[in-house]
Each structure stands twice: as C-alpha cells, then as structure tokens.
Design a protein around this motif. Structure first.
Motif: not given
Lengths: 496, 319
Positions: B43, B48, B51-52, B55, B189, B192, B211-213, B215-216, B287
């Motif tokens: 995580g 991350i 793992r990407n 794949r 985290g 934030v 990021l989500s914050h 963008e929002a 992303e």
C-alpha cells in the motif's frame, strides 16, 4: 443523499452467488490469516490482491473487507488457546479468554469471541452507513492535542490493569514507554537509542514484545510447573448459553461504539480500541473482580471493539480518501488500482459501489458468525493437546511469527529476550499488560504531544484550552484515580 | 512467509504466463520470472509503483513477476539484502526513492547507492504547497506576504521529519528568507487530515496525497516546486516563476544488485524507457501526477552523486 434505486441495485449485486462465494472465501481466508501469526490484515489483503484483478471492483473489495473482518476473529482464537494473539488486534483479548479456556471452557471462550466479533462488525457497519459523512467531519476536529489526550486516557487504564500493586504497574508502564523511544526520532528523523543497529531504526514492534512477554514467558512458566501428563480437567466444547450471551449485550454495544469512534480517527487502530473497550467494560461491570480470571465481559469487549474499528476505519477511507490503518491502506491502493477515487464525492459519484460495500460488510458479519461457530468446537480441541507437544508448538510458532513479521533473525532474538524479561516479570509479580499498553500508546502520545507543542509554539496550555482535549484529559484523570478511590472506600466500609 | 508469498503470487500469474510466452522471446530482458522488490510495506508508494510495473511487464511481455516487500530499517533492510544476497542476473530489481540515500547518511556502515547498481530514474514526484479552500491566502504571494508580516506565525505540515519534503521546505525558507513552523506527521495522509481539519495552514506534499480533495476543490494548490507547471493543475505557478528557483528532486527509479553486466543494464534501461505509454503504467503515473523523467544508468548515477551531497549537507544541518 439516500437513493433507493442505488440501494436496491447494490443489494441485488451483493446477494448474487458470485459475490457471496468470494465473501465467504474472504472471511475464511481472514480467519486463517488471523490464526497464522505474523500475517495481519494488511498482508493478507495484499496476498489476495493479485487474484482479484479482473473481478468486479465491488466483489473484489467485499472479499477484502471479509478477510479484514475474519482476521480480527482469528487473532482472538490464538489469544484464547495459546496465549499468543495471532494479530495485533487480539492483544487485549487474551487477558480473559485464555484463563477461560484454561478453566475448561474453550468452546465458550471461542464462541463468545466469534459472537462479539460478528456483533461489533455488524453494528459498526450500520453506524458507518448512517453516520459516515458527519463522523468524518467530527474526526477532523481532532488535532494533535486531542490525540495526545486520547493516548493519555488509554494510559490511565494502567490503574485498573494493575489492580494488585499500582507501583509495579507504573514501573511496567515506564518500561514500555522506554522501549517505545527506541527507533527513529519522529521530529528530527535521526536514529534514537538504536545502538547502531539498523534493525532497530523502525523501533521494536509491539507484537514482538507481546509474543515474548506472553507466549514465550508462558512456556517458560509452564515448563517449570511440570505435570507433563496432566490435561485440562473439565474440558468442554460447549458454546456460551443464551443467558451468558445476553449478559454481555450491553458490553458488546458499548465496545462497538468505542471501536467505531477509535477506528474513525486516523492513526489509532484495532489494538488501541480493544484496550479502551476492555477497560471500560471493567469499569462498568458489576463484577470487576472477575476481570483477568475469565470474565465473559472481558472476552466480549475487546473483540466487539476491534471488529468495529473496521467499520470505523471505513469512515476516513471512504469519506476522506485517507487510510487509518495498514489494512485500510492496502484497500485504498486496491481502490485506486480499480480506478476508484475515495473522497467525499464517491458517495454521489459511485453510490452503487458504496452501498454494495455496506451490504457486503453487513453480510460478512453474518458469514463470520456462521463459519466461526461451526469451526469453534474443532478449534477448541487445541487445548486438549498434551502439554509437552502444545508447549513445543507454541515456542515454535512464537519464533516463526517473529521471523514472519520482518524476516530478520534479529527479531527472533528479540522475542527470546522479551520472553526472558516476561518470565522475570511474572516471577516478581510485575503485570505485563501495562507494559504492552504503553507500547501500543507511547508513540501516539509522544508524537502528538510534540506536534501540539509545535502548533502552539511551545505553549503547554493548548492541552487544556481546547474543549475536546480538556474533556478527555479530565476523564483520563478520573479514570486513573477512580479504581484506587474505590478500593479505599471499600476498605473503609469493610472496616466500619 | 516470504516463500508463501512467492508461491501464492506465482500461482496467480501462471495463467498469463502460459498464454503470453512468445512475446518475450525477442527480448534479452525481462526474463521469464522477475522479482520486483521494494522497501515499502503493502500500500506504500514504492509498493504501488512496483505492483503497477509488475502488471505492465506481465501484460507486455507475458512474464511472471513477484513483488517482494522487504520492509524495515527505513529502507536499510531492503538495501542490505540487495547489496549482499541478490544475483546480478537481471531477475531482481528494487524500487528507489530519496530514502535510500538519506538512511545510509544517517547511520554509518549501511550500504549506499554506491554499493549497488543504479539502473534508471523513472519519475520525478512533484512537490507542491497546498492550503485549505477556506484559507485566506489565494496565491503564493499572499501566503508569503503573511509569513513575512508574522515570522513563525504560519505552520506547514510535512509527511515526516528528515524527509525530502523537509529538505524542500528548508530550501524554500532559505531562498525566501521566511520563517514557518515545520510540523512533521506520520506520513503524508496524516498531514492532509490535519490540513482538512485546518489545524495547520498549509502542507508541502506531492499532489497525489490529497488528489481527491484537490480535484473537488476542498484543498487548493498555491505553488509547485519543480521546473514546469503541472498538467493537472495548470493555474499553480512554479516557485521559479515567482523568483525563487526552489526545485524538489524526489526521484523514483530502480536499483539492481552490484556487479551487473553493462549490456544487461542497458537492456533493462531500454525496456523501462519504452513502457511509459503502456497500460496500466500510463494510468498509474498520470493518476499519481508523476513526471516521466527517464535517466539511464550513467546519468542516474551522476544525478545521485549530486543529490547525495545535497542530502549530506541537509542532514548535517539538522543536528
């Protein structure tokens, strides 16, 4: 916000045989992961992560949530049977479940762990569904001063964990706080008390200390006792009776609330919630003297609380996109891999997914109840294993667990060291529980105290001028003094 | 445990392996079975990334991969393992971030980047300064004016002490002659969360942490500590535009074990240079707001030499 169509679609998604199959599989794998020492929720979930590529995201996430819940139960199983929590969240469970199992009630102990886990899990899911957004907003009001206060409140339980001798309890606490200082100074980034060993740079995991102080020390004590052929006299696989379950309902409800609240605060996890719930159960109990000797409330409280932290941890994860624990971090990573972006907008953008997770969690609790109770009679047979084999097995598992956590031989030696320390503490009648408590809470207390003082520019009054912090600290002082006052008052009454 | 993890992962990957073998045969690298190690726990950032990468290589070349988390000692466990126990045959790579330079500078006797083989720099992780939407400061200039009027009055949260973000903040304060209170947290985290609760005035982090914050619109980027503006947030100026050329060098790359063959090294670098548009690699870096910043073995080594000196001075200054 509540969309009936989305709820309906989510429900139909979850009750398909496909999703149910993976949910059951997740719970079963979780129980196994919990029982295997060294495999916690985060590791278990990352192990199944590669299998879930190509699955529907909701199904994959529900399987992971099932595993997470299952491992909380598994961790309690080993705590009850062999005095070693298989996962950190089972730490507080062993205080009462192990004595209960040793008294011949292994089935009762495991059954209660299972029921309490399922209840905590189920109720926290409902709380999550109803309160996620407001609770996330409330959790944001907690700053460093409040987290410090929560840590101090947790530490105040030393007074009730060390009932026999508060002085020895305080010394054990200080020893635990001393061990916490080993590692890396969180405010300079420089190594601190690592004696030049890089293995110590991340500090000593409290699981390592627990395995040593509880499991290895228990083996040493038992070996000395002898009586190799003796088995547990009255052995019963019977599950708890209805009356017994009813008697712990208030405890389970209270513990669920505690677990939910602690889980929702990022940075505090299942082990802290379990300790706090255990202490509150004791304080509210009509029979506090039974705690530590196989109290049913003492078994139920930590298990309800640690499973409820899962629902709690979903609050910051879904509503803020912030993981509150290792397992939540892996689930967040999985969500990002699936192209999902947790945050306040996920409730409006992906309502079907969110409600599917709620249904999946709720059903997971039911699955755990059924699977757990079916397994309980078989698991309970562990206590019938003749002592020489059992003790050998526990010793082996202890060292294997240490190796599994980091893969370092250094940690295996640490377990041995703490095993000897735990043995000496037992012989001198020092309670080990306060030391573990200090290890669980010490880092949180230190970092948040220092952070609060940076925020206030060195002004100590920040801890008492902020209302939430001041309230929690006041309760902490009361909860520290109360057990001592109570014993004084009782002694007076007895004298009079 | 480690073995169990390998067996499980290998079993997972057996299927694509069976169907995709032919694609790999034209290449010297990757081999049929590849271990991608990281010092991150599951995580974490390095985990991350690997793992990407795993794949992406599986889908492109039909090879099997294992992600191996060698957690502990602030990266020292993974580095010691890479320096002493891994065969230089190209079957094992390890993720690298500034942590791998910082830790050996703190503790003597640990293997550093000079004891292993730098293979490639893949990305630069942008560092940005962001504030809460309710913050009175609309621009970087306003934020700096407020700091000038009230030295140490504003607090800036960072992920952890002694990290690269800490260094960038220190360079920022030096270049601008401003004083902020530096507030370390247990990871980005947590910082934030503190910003969302408005317990601190700003954070210095990569945009991926919030990021989500961002963008929002609940959080707002004021400035970017790199050479160019971010594609995702084109309104936020670079510090250089404001007259303060403070650049962060938060690299993400891969190391190999010592004594690797030169041709093998070039083959690996060539493959890694060529996958930026493959999926899911592309989705991952877009992303995460990472900047593709490929450097081959020699350039990466030279870049690490410079960074190492800067980190050494920074850590000496902390004591």
């Amino acid at each position: 916000m509540i969309e009936v169509a989305a709820i309906g679609e989510a429900f139909l998604n979850v009750i398909t045989p496909y999703t149910l199959f993976f949910l059951v599989l997740g719970v079963v794998l979780g129980i196994v992961a919990g029982i295997l020492p060294g495999i916690n929720g985060a590791i278990g979930i990352s192990l199944i992560l590669p299998f879930t590529f190509g699955m529907d995201p909701a199904t994959a996430l529900i399987m992971m949530l099932g595993l997470w819940g299952g491992q909380n139960f598994g961790g309690g199983v080993t705590a009850a049977l062999i005095h070693t929590p298989g996962a950190a969240s089972g730490a507080a469970t062993l205080f009462d479940s192990y004595p209960l199992a040793q008294q011949g009630h292994a089935g009762k102990a495991l059954g209660l762990i299972c029921i309490a886990s399922a209840v905590g899990w189920f109720l926290s899911t409902i709380l999550l569904a109803v309160t996620a957004l407001p609770l996330a907003a409330f959790a944001l009001r907690f700053s460093a001063a409040e987290y410090f206060a929560v840590g101090i409140f947790g530490l105040s339980m030393v007074a009730s964990l060390a009932t026999k001798n508060i002085f020895k309890g305080a010394l054990a606490t200080l020893l635990g706080l001393l061990v916490v200082t080993i590692g890396t100074d969180p405010f300079s980034g420089m190594p601190r008390f690592t004696f030049g060993r890089f293995e110590l740079m991340n500090g000593i995991s409290f699981l390592i200390v627990m395995i040593g102080v509880f499991a290895v020390a228990e083996v040493l004590v038992q070996i000395q006792k002898g009586g190799a052929t003796e088995k547990i006299a009255a052995y019963s696989r019977a599950l708890p009776s209805w009356a017994e379950i009813r008697s712990v309902v208030p405890t389970m409800l209270r513990s669920t609330g505690i677990g939910m609240a602690v889980g929702a605060a990022p940075g505090a996890g299942g082990s802290i919630a379990a300790f706090i719930a255990y202490n509150e159960a004791k304080r509210f109990s009509k029979k506090p003297d039974e705690f530590g000797r196989g109290s049913l409330e003492g078994v139920a409280a930590p298990e309800s609380a640690n499973n409820a932290t899962e629902g709690g941890a979903m609050v910051p994860l879904l509503a803020l996109g912030i993981p509150g624990s290792g397992a939540a971090a892996v689930i967040l990573a999985a969500m990002i891999l699936y192209g999902l972006r947790p945050g306040p907008q996920i409730f409006t953008q992906e309502p079907v997914l969110v409600y599917s997770l709620f249904f999946g969690l709720a059903l997971g609790a039911v699955v755990l109840l059924i699977v757990g109770l079916l397994l309980t009679p078989w698991l309970a047979m562990v206590v019938r294993i003749p002592k020489p084999y059992l003790l050998t097995g526990i010793a082996g598992v202890s060292f294997m667990a240490a190796l599994a956590i980091t893969g370092l031989m250094f940690d295996v030696r640490l377990v041995l060291l703490f095993g000897v320390l735990g043995y000496i503490m037992r012989k001198l009648d020092f309670p080990p529980a306060p030391m573990i408590l200090a290890l669980v809470l010490g880092f949180m207390i230190e970092t948040n105290m220092r952070r609060a003082l940076i925020l206030s520019d060195g002004d100590w009054s920040i801890f008492v001028t902020r209302p939430i912090s001041a309230t929690i600290l006041a309760v902490a002082v009361l909860s520290f003094v109360y057990p001592m006052l109570r014993s004084v008052i009782r002694a007076r009454r007895a004298a009079a | 445990m480690q073995h169990l993890r390998k067996i499980v992962s290998a079993a997972t990957l057996a299927l694509p392996f069976a169907f995709g073998m032919s694609a790999a045969q034209a290449q010297d690298w990757p081999p049929q079975s590849l271990t991608l190690a990281t010092h991150s726990s599951p995580g974490g950032g390095g985990d991350i990334m690997m793992r990407n990468l795993a794949r992406t290589l599986e889908e492109k070349f039909g090879v099997t991969t294992v992600v191996d988390n060698r957690v502990g000692g602030s990266g020292a466990v993974a580095m010691s393992w890479l320096a002493t126990q891994v065969e230089p045959d190209g079957t094992t790579l390890k993720s690298v971030t500034p942590t791998q330079l910082l830790t050996p500078l703190r503790v003597e006797g640990l293997p550093s980047y000079e004891d292993v083989t730098p293979i490639a720099r893949l990305f630069l992780d942008p560092t940005t300064l962001y504030v809460h939407d309710d913050s009175p400061y609309q621009t970087m200039e306003e934020f700096m004016d407020a700091a000038r009027a009230d030295p140490r009055g504003l607090s800036i949260g960072i992920g952890s002490a002694g990290s690269l973000d800490n260094l960038v903040l220190q360079n920022f304060m030096r270049a601008t002659d401003l004083q902020f209170r530096t507030v370390p947290h247990e990871g980005g985290g947590d910082a934030v969360v503190a910003l969302l609760g408005q317990h601190i005035d700003a954070v210095l982090l990569n945009p991926g942490q919030g990021l989500s914050h961002l963008e929002a619109g609940t959080l707002r980027i004021l400035g970017v500590f790199q050479e160019e503006r971010l594609d995702a947030f084109p309104d936020a100026p670079t510090l250089a535009e404001l007259g303060y050329p403070v650049i962060s060098n938060k690299f993400r790359g891969v190391f190999g074990p010592p004594n690797m063959d030169r041709e093998l090294l070039d083959a690996i670098a060539a493959v890694l240079a060529d996958i930026y548009d493959d999926e899911p690699w592309r989705t991952y870096w877009v992303e995460s707001s990472l900047n593709p910043a490929f450097l081959g073995p020699d350039e990466f080594k030279a870049n690490l030499d410079i960074a190492n000196e800067e980190f050494r001075e920074f850590l000496a200054g902390l004591n």
